[in-house]
Design an enzyme around this catalytic site. Structure first.
Site, mmCIF file in Angstrom:
data_model
loop_
_atom_site.group_PDB
_atom_site.id
_atom_site.type_symbol
_atom_site.label_atom_id
_atom_site.label_comp_id
_atom_site.label_asym_id
_atom_site.label_seq_id
_atom_site.Cartn_x
_atom_site.Cartn_y
_atom_site.Cartn_z
ATOM 1 C CG HIS A 141 5.875 1.859 -7.553
ATOM 2 N ND1 HIS A 141 6.645 1.988 -8.678
ATOM 3 C CD2 HIS A 141 4.646 2.283 -7.928
ATOM 4 C CE1 HIS A 141 5.920 2.460 -9.676
ATOM 5 N NE2 HIS A 141 4.699 2.640 -9.241
ATOM 6 C CB CYS B 187 3.788 8.003 -9.654
ATOM 7 S SG CYS B 187 2.815 7.359 -11.024
ATOM 8 C CG HIS C 165 0.804 4.370 -7.122
ATOM 9 N ND1 HIS C 165 1.956 5.079 -6.820
ATOM 10 C CD2 HIS C 165 0.949 3.941 -8.403
ATOM 11 C CE1 HIS C 165 2.755 5.080 -7.868
ATOM 12 N NE2 HIS C 165 2.177 4.399 -8.842
ATOM 13 C CG HIS D 82 1.509 0.130 -11.345
ATOM 14 N ND1 HIS D 82 0.751 0.878 -12.201
ATOM 15 C CD2 HIS D 82 2.335 0.996 -10.715
ATOM 16 C CE1 HIS D 82 1.099 2.149 -12.107
ATOM 17 N NE2 HIS D 82 2.065 2.250 -11.203
ATOM 18 C CG ASP E 56 2.690 -11.543 -6.825
ATOM 19 O OD1 ASP E 56 2.088 -10.542 -7.262
ATOM 20 O OD2 ASP E 56 2.118 -12.627 -6.622
ATOM 21 C CG HIS E 57 0.248 -9.914 -3.674
ATOM 22 N ND1 HIS E 57 0.253 -10.695 -4.807
ATOM 23 C CD2 HIS E 57 -1.020 -9.462 -3.530
ATOM 24 C CE1 HIS E 57 -0.955 -10.736 -5.310
ATOM 25 N NE2 HIS E 57 -1.760 -9.999 -4.569
ATOM 26 C CD GLU F 125 4.268 1.926 -14.021
ATOM 27 O OE1 GLU F 125 5.169 1.799 -13.174
ATOM 28 O OE2 GLU F 125 4.044 2.980 -14.648
#
Length: 136
Positions: A15, A34, A40, A42, A80-81, A125
């Site tokens: 994100h 961020c 980037h 998490h 996810d991903h 996170e």
């Protein structure tokens, strides 16, 4: 007698925290690393808590297999991903902070889980940074 049950899941997402109404300088100052224009990622840990009465016929508060399937369908398959800013409808116009992600997850699950159960989302996170949301 109410009992809490928990399901822990994991997903990876990229994100960028950014407010389009602000200057690049202000975004950089508020969001720091961020705000990287290249995004980037998490490794999120998600804990879903349900609180309710034990069913005398099953001995369950909630069938954990059903909860697992619901989380997979409503959260993991969608986030996810993925790049949350680019790949999801939920965050096209909503800044994907941990706080907003937790609220979105809570809302998705709340629609599918009977209101007789209290619902709380805890989203990590990082190991040291996490948020909780229970609908209030």
């Amino acid at each position: 007698m109410k009992v809490s049950v928990f399901r822990k899941e994991h997903f990876n997402s990229a994100h960028r925290l950014h407010n389009p109404n602000w200057s690049d300088e202000k975004n950089s100052k508020v969001f720091g690393k961020c705000n990287n224009p290249n995004y980037h990622g998490h490794n999120y840990d998600l804990i879903v808590e349900l609180v309710g009465e034990i069913d005398p016929e099953t001995g369950y508060v909630y069938d954990m297999k059903l909860l697992s399937d619901l989380i997979k369908e409503e959260v993991l398959n969608k986030f996810d991903h993925k790049n949350l800013n680019l790949d999801t409808e939920e965050f096209k116009t909503l800044n994907p902070t941990a706080e907003n992600i937790a609220v979105v997850i809570w809302s998705k699950l709340r629609e599918k889980i009977d209101r007789k159960f209290e619902l709380k989302i805890r989203l990590y996170e990082t190991e040291r940074n996490f948020v909780e949301y229970n609908g209030n």
